[in-house]
Design a protein around this motif. Structure first.
Motif, PDB file in Angstrom:
ATOM      1  N   PRO A   1       0.505  -1.439  -0.275  1.00 36.19           N
ATOM      2  CA  PRO A   1       0.203   0.674   0.102  1.00 36.19           C
ATOM      3  C   PRO A   1       0.580   1.356   0.233  1.00 36.19           C
TER       4      PRO A   1
ATOM      5  N   GLY B   1       0.835   5.759   0.266  1.00 32.64           N
ATOM      6  CA  GLY B   1      -0.509   6.555   0.514  1.00 32.64           C
ATOM      7  C   GLY B   1       1.184   8.063  -0.427  1.00 32.64           C
ATOM      8  N   GLY B   2       1.179   9.085   0.292  1.00 35.50           N
ATOM      9  CA  GLY B   2       1.632   9.514   0.109  1.00 35.50           C
ATOM     10  C   GLY B   2       3.534   9.696  -0.109  1.00 35.50           C
ATOM     11  N   ASN B   3       3.405   8.672   0.234  1.00 34.46           N
ATOM     12  CA  ASN B   3       5.671   7.972   0.048  1.00 34.46           C
ATOM     13  C   ASN B   3       6.084   9.254   0.973  1.00 34.46           C
ATOM     14  N   THR B   4       6.282   9.404   1.995  1.00 33.82           N
ATOM     15  CA  THR B   4       7.060  10.609   2.535  1.00 33.82           C
ATOM     16  C   THR B   4       7.067   9.461   3.729  1.00 33.82           C
ATOM     17  N   GLY B   5       7.270   8.239   4.062  1.00 26.78           N
ATOM     18  CA  GLY B   5       7.821   7.384   4.730  1.00 26.78           C
ATOM     19  C   GLY B   5       9.067   7.021   4.572  1.00 26.78           C
TER      20      GLY B   5
ATOM     21  N   GLN C   1      -0.586  11.152   3.646  1.00 26.16           N
ATOM     22  CA  GLN C   1      -1.756  10.950   3.207  1.00 26.16           C
ATOM     23  C   GLN C   1      -2.457  10.646   5.031  1.00 26.16           C
TER      24      GLN C   1
ATOM     25  N   ASN D   1      -0.450   8.538   7.408  1.00 23.85           N
ATOM     26  CA  ASN D   1      -0.544   9.208   9.114  1.00 23.85           C
ATOM     27  C   ASN D   1      -0.623   7.854   9.441  1.00 23.85           C
TER      28      ASN D   1
ATOM     29  N   THR E   1       1.763   4.938   9.770  1.00 26.83           N
ATOM     30  CA  THR E   1       2.822   4.954  10.530  1.00 26.83           C
ATOM     31  C   THR E   1       2.479   5.274  12.188  1.00 26.83           C
TER      32      THR E   1
ATOM     33  N   GLY F   1       3.170  10.747  14.858  1.00 28.82           N
ATOM     34  CA  GLY F   1       3.097  11.251  15.973  1.00 28.82           C
ATOM     35  C   GLY F   1       3.210  12.958  15.922  1.00 28.82           C
ATOM     36  N   GLY F   2       4.514  13.776  15.318  1.00 30.19           N
ATOM     37  CA  GLY F   2       4.891  15.035  14.533  1.00 30.19           C
ATOM     38  C   GLY F   2       4.594  16.306  15.376  1.00 30.19           C
TER      39      GLY F   2
ATOM     40  N   GLU G   1       2.125  -0.309   8.977  1.00 27.16           N
ATOM     41  CA  GLU G   1       2.676  -0.039   8.223  1.00 27.16           C
ATOM     42  C   GLU G   1       1.952  -0.918   6.884  1.00 27.16           C
TER      43      GLU G   1
ATOM     44  N   ILE H   1      -6.253   0.311   4.608  1.00 30.05           N
ATOM     45  CA  ILE H   1      -7.119   1.280   5.732  1.00 30.05           C
ATOM     46  C   ILE H   1      -7.491   2.079   4.527  1.00 30.05           C
TER      47      ILE H   1
ATOM     48  N   GLU I   1       8.261   7.408  16.155  1.00 28.13           N
ATOM     49  CA  GLU I   1       7.285   7.679  15.199  1.00 28.13           C
ATOM     50  C   GLU I   1       6.973   7.062  13.998  1.00 28.13           C
TER      51      GLU I   1
ATOM     52  N   ASN J   1       3.133  -5.865   2.078  1.00 25.78           N
ATOM     53  CA  ASN J   1       3.933  -4.933   2.458  1.00 25.78           C
ATOM     54  C   ASN J   1       5.117  -6.460   2.923  1.00 25.78           C
TER      55      ASN J   1
HETATM   56  P1  FAD Z   1       3.817   6.287   2.952  1.00 25.07           P
HETATM   57  O1  FAD Z   1       4.538   6.876   3.228  1.00 25.07           O
HETATM   58  O2  FAD Z   1       2.865   6.371   1.796  1.00 25.07           O
HETATM   59  O3  FAD Z   1       3.863   4.872   3.905  1.00 25.07           O
HETATM   60  C1  FAD Z   1       3.916   4.801   4.786  1.00 25.07           C
HETATM   61  C2  FAD Z   1       4.020   3.144   5.378  1.00 25.07           C
HETATM   62  O4  FAD Z   1       2.550   3.377   5.560  1.00 25.07           O
HETATM   63  C3  FAD Z   1       4.250   1.968   4.299  1.00 25.07           C
HETATM   64  O5  FAD Z   1       4.251   1.012   5.026  1.00 25.07           O
HETATM   65  C4  FAD Z   1       3.207   2.091   3.387  1.00 25.07           C
HETATM   66  O6  FAD Z   1       2.928   0.864   2.572  1.00 25.07           O
HETATM   67  C5  FAD Z   1       1.925   2.173   4.800  1.00 25.07           C
HETATM   68  N1  FAD Z   1       0.041   2.743   4.087  1.00 25.07           N
HETATM   69  C6  FAD Z   1       0.528   3.565   3.845  1.00 25.07           C
HETATM   70  N2  FAD Z   1      -0.790   4.255   3.526  1.00 25.07           N
HETATM   71  C7  FAD Z   1      -2.046   3.673   4.022  1.00 25.07           C
HETATM   72  C8  FAD Z   1      -2.968   2.864   3.991  1.00 25.07           C
HETATM   73  N3  FAD Z   1      -4.210   3.927   3.643  1.00 25.07           N
HETATM   74  N4  FAD Z   1      -3.424   1.748   4.293  1.00 25.07           N
HETATM   75  C9  FAD Z   1      -2.410   0.992   4.976  1.00 25.07           C
HETATM   76  N5  FAD Z   1      -0.711   0.855   4.593  1.00 25.07           N
HETATM   77  C10 FAD Z   1      -0.658   1.891   4.426  1.00 25.07           C
HETATM   78  N6  FAD Z   1       6.526  11.472  10.741  1.00 25.07           N
HETATM   79  C11 FAD Z   1       6.530  11.751  12.281  1.00 25.07           C
HETATM   80  O7  FAD Z   1       5.766  11.129  12.728  1.00 25.07           O
HETATM   81  N7  FAD Z   1       6.521  12.805  12.354  1.00 25.07           N
HETATM   82  C12 FAD Z   1       6.563  13.898  11.685  1.00 25.07           C
HETATM   83  O8  FAD Z   1       7.007  14.811  11.985  1.00 25.07           O
HETATM   84  C13 FAD Z   1       7.443  13.662  10.395  1.00 25.07           C
HETATM   85  N8  FAD Z   1       7.516  15.044   9.719  1.00 25.07           N
HETATM   86  C14 FAD Z   1       8.084  14.204   8.253  1.00 25.07           C
HETATM   87  C15 FAD Z   1       8.251  15.269   7.354  1.00 25.07           C
HETATM   88  C16 FAD Z   1       9.651  15.426   6.568  1.00 25.07           C
HETATM   89  C17 FAD Z   1       9.579  16.506   5.631  1.00 25.07           C
HETATM   90  C18 FAD Z   1       8.298  13.958   5.619  1.00 25.07           C
HETATM   91  C19 FAD Z   1       9.302  13.279   4.813  1.00 25.07           C
HETATM   92  C20 FAD Z   1       8.660  12.992   6.297  1.00 25.07           C
HETATM   93  C21 FAD Z   1       7.708  12.422   8.059  1.00 25.07           C
HETATM   94  N9  FAD Z   1       7.476  12.121   8.740  1.00 25.07           N
HETATM   95  C22 FAD Z   1       7.307  12.571   9.774  1.00 25.07           C
HETATM   96  C23 FAD Z   1       7.673  10.624   8.337  1.00 25.07           C
HETATM   97  C24 FAD Z   1       5.688  10.392   8.218  1.00 25.07           C
HETATM   98  O9  FAD Z   1       5.840   8.537   8.355  1.00 25.07           O
HETATM   99  C25 FAD Z   1       5.123  10.597   6.870  1.00 25.07           C
HETATM  100  O10 FAD Z   1       4.611  12.103   6.613  1.00 25.07           O
HETATM  101  C26 FAD Z   1       3.268   9.746   6.615  1.00 25.07           C
HETATM  102  O11 FAD Z   1       2.525   9.958   8.452  1.00 25.07           O
HETATM  103  C27 FAD Z   1       3.556   8.856   6.039  1.00 25.07           C
HETATM  104  O12 FAD Z   1       2.469   9.323   5.409  1.00 25.07           O
HETATM  105  P2  FAD Z   1       2.718   8.862   3.609  1.00 25.07           P
HETATM  106  O13 FAD Z   1       0.652   8.877   3.404  1.00 25.07           O
HETATM  107  O14 FAD Z   1       3.391   9.451   3.071  1.00 25.07           O
HETATM  108  O15 FAD Z   1       2.563   7.358   3.635  1.00 25.07           O
END
Ligand code: FAD
Ligand code: MLT
Ligand code: ZN
Length: 559
Positions: free
Chosen positions: A159, A161-165, A230, A234, A237, A240-241, A290, A296, A517, A554
């Motif tokens: 899965p 989402g925004g690929n920011t993990g 997304q 959020n 993972t 926390g933020g 994750e 979700i 987090e 995954n």
């Molecule tokens: P993704 O990166 O796409 O995926 C993350 C994980 O979740 C992967 O394992 C994926 O398979 C899974 N996943 C995604 N969507 C779903 C779904 N719908 N159902 C099931 N599994 C799914 N994190 C913090 O905790 N605190 C911070 O302050 C923080 N700051 C950040 C700042 C920056 C600039 C960056 C780049 C990242 C930061 N992060 C922070 C990391 C954080 O984990 C992500 O930003 C965010 O929570 C992940 O969301 P995403 O949609 O990008 O998920």
């Protein structure tokens, strides 16, 4: 910067004299005007566009050429139980989703490397997979049918989402199918009385927050990647933020979820109830899983009222000891209006300065900086509390210098010195990131010990031949959550060997957590034993086996 001109010299005077000569009047009138400016401008809405622009326009230099994860970590082997994708599989998905370019990226029937590239590479450019197929379903039913088919045909999925993990969890290792959440992006319902938001999992965090702002509410999570990450990501993972100190963990604010299991079963637990003690609280398992147990698809979350007044202060401090004192004072004096207490060391701030070229908030440099945010409902009440706090930390000499935001632009600017660290680090080269929980008194010692170790190994320096540029620390001091970052000129095995398992052993000796987090993903999978006992890891494996007996969700990550 009228306020800063008043406060900064005043703070400096105090720091030098050690007396309470600060003009209370000027501090008070200044703080009042700041609080009012903050209130009239509404609250902070930092990040998105700025962050996104940076990500899209400036190349990162993690590696000369992004290496495949499979090449970099040859010890990870593809699981032969998984089938290889065929044109027949693709035909099934195409039939299901429609012959619609926006619902499917097909690299099986022809080259599509450029289109697939963003789904294969993670935000840090550290991990790169070989995915040949991206599916973008737009309904729960489509997810259900896709997963059932994948389960029956032994096709592994990731899965995304925004690929920011930041732990390599969101991209494939080998040829797993990416299930993109990008078309599940509708806000479904909002109850203006209770503050309950129901939305699809692909809604971008900042979009949700802007929607809530229009209703007088705020999303109970905020982080630097909010313009891209997304809600589903959020939750997955358990991010926390920046305001966990105030609004708590998603384990507390999420009221319900809808999820699709690997066999296609739809788990409808989209409760809007705050209290529901009927049996095991199954949704909690998906928060922080994750993507290893299911996808979700929808989220229901309790959102607080948007604060009417916000203030941000940025301080320079001479030692980590003083940061701890400032935190103690902030908790005691600002209590219910304190919404963030963030720590940055000089190394992290020098990097932000170097990358952005922006003028630094304070005229001198200090070993440490703290950013304090208050959020409240009563401007006068908040101002008075903040004034008293400022006077007190200045009088005690806890803070060496400081500045306060007096309007929203300054408020955003101060936040950017904290939120911009991740991006700045990413622009310099490969970064080894450690996201750890450690009891506060020992927290920063990890940065110092790591820096000393890297220096002793002869890896740290300013010349192009030195692999490590800097060892820096920053984080959510309010949550005892440190981000130790080792910035390299390029990812380098020699550096990795010096850092690991050293960092994890250091944390385990102090009963800390190796993942506060960001999660485990691929990066931390093999180190889980430093923070969890064999019995707990065994139970986790049983849960994984129960939800995903064929292991298609995954794979290669988490446990
Ligand atoms: P993704 O990166 O796409 O995926 C993350 C994980 O979740 C992967 O394992 C994926 O398979 C899974 N996943 C995604 N969507 C779903 C779904 N719908 N159902 C099931 N599994 C799914 N994190 C913090 O905790 N605190 C911070 O302050 C923080 N700051 C950040 C700042 C920056 C600039 C960056 C780049 C990242 C930061 N992060 C922070 C990391 C954080 O984990 C992500 O930003 C965010 O929570 C992940 O969301 P995403 O949609 O990008 O998920
Ligand atoms: C942060 O607090 O800035 C994020 O967790 C990202 C990071 O650790 O760099
Ligand atoms: Zn963080």
């Amino acid at each position: 910067m009228a306020c800063r001109q008043q406060i900064t010299p005043a703070l400096r005077r105090l720091a030098r004299s050690g007396t309470s000569e600060l003009s209370r009047k000027s501090a008070r009138s200044c703080a009042q005007s700041i609080a009012r400016a903050g209130a009239s401008n509404g609250s902070r809405c930092f990040s998105s566009s700025q962050q996104r622009r940076l990500q899209q326009t400036t190349p990162r230099h993690g590696q000369a050429k992004d290496e495949f994860t499979s090449t970099k970590y040859p010890e990870i082997k593809r699981d032969d139980r998984f089938s290889r994708l065929t044109p027949d599989h693709v035909a099934y998905f195409r039939d299901l989703l429609g012959d619609n370019g926006s619902a499917l990226i097909d690299g099986v029937n022809g080259a599509a490397d450029d289109d697939l590239a963003p789904f294969n590479s993670d935000w840090m450019r550290k991990y790169r997979g070989h995915c040949q197929l991206v599916l973008k379903p737009s309904t729960t039913e489509e997810f259900s049918k896709i997963l059932r088919y994948c389960n029956e045909h032994m096709l592994a999925v990731v899965p995304q989402g925004g690929n920011t993990g930041l732990v390599g969890g969101s991209v494939p290792v080998f040829d797993e199918i990416v299930l993109s959440m990008s078309r599940m992006s509708r806000i479904l319902d909002f109850d203006e009385v209770s503050g309950t938001l129901v939305a699809e999992a692909g809604v971008i965090l900042e979009v949700a927050d802007q929607f809530l702002a229009s209703k007088g509410y705020i999303f109970p999570l905020d982080l630097g990647a909010k313009g891209s990450c997304q809600l589903g990501g959020n939750l997955a993972t358990n991010a926390g933020g920046l305001r966990l100190l105030r609004y708590g963990s998603l384990h507390g604010t999420v009221l319900g979820i809808e999820a699709v299991l690997p066999d296609g079963t739809v788990v409808d637990d989209l409760s809007r109830l705050r209290k529901n003690n009927t049996g095991y609280d199954l949704k909690q398992l998906f928060i922080g899983a994750e993507g290893t147990l299911g996808v979700i698809t929808k989220v229901s979350i309790q959102c607080p009222q948007r604060p009417a007044a916000q203030n941000v202060a940025f301080f320079g401090l001479e030692s980590y000891e003083q940061c701890q004192k400032a935190f103690r004072e902030a908790k005691g004096q600002l209590s219910e209006i304190l919404s963030a207490f963030e720590l940055m060391d000089e190394g992290s701030q020098a990097l932000v300065h170097r990358v952005t070229g922006n003028k630094r908030p304070l005229e001198s440099t200090y070993p440490f900086y703290c950013l304090i945010e208050t959020s409240g409902s009563n401007v006068d009440h908040d101002s008075e509390k903040l004034q008293n706090f400022l006077e007190s930390v200045m009088e005690q000499g806890v803070v060496a210098d400081g500045t306060l935001a007096q309007d929203e632009t300054q408020l955003r600017s101060l936040w950017s010195w904290r939120e911009g660290i991740t991006e700045a680090l990413g622009h310099l080269g490969g970064v080894y990131k450690y996201d750890v929980s450690i009891p506060l008194p020992q927290m920063y010692q990890l940065v110092e010990d790591t820096r000393a170790r890297v220096a002793e190994a002869g890896l740290l320096g300013d010349s192009e031949s030195d692999p490590v540029r800097a060892v820096v620390g920053y984080g959510h001091m309010g949550d005892s959550n440190l981000h130790l970052n080792v910035a390299t000129r390029a990812f380098d095995e020699r550096v990795e060997k010096v850092l690991e398992p050293f960092v994890y052993e250091w944390i385990a000796e102090r009963q800390g957590s190796i993942s506060a987090e960001h999660g485990l993903g691929l990066a931390k999978k093999k180190f889980i034993g430093y923070s969890r006992s064999p019995i707990m890891v065994g139970l986790m494996k049983q849960i994984k086996g129960l939800y995903d007996p064929k292991g298609i969700m995954n794979p290669y990550k988490y446990i």
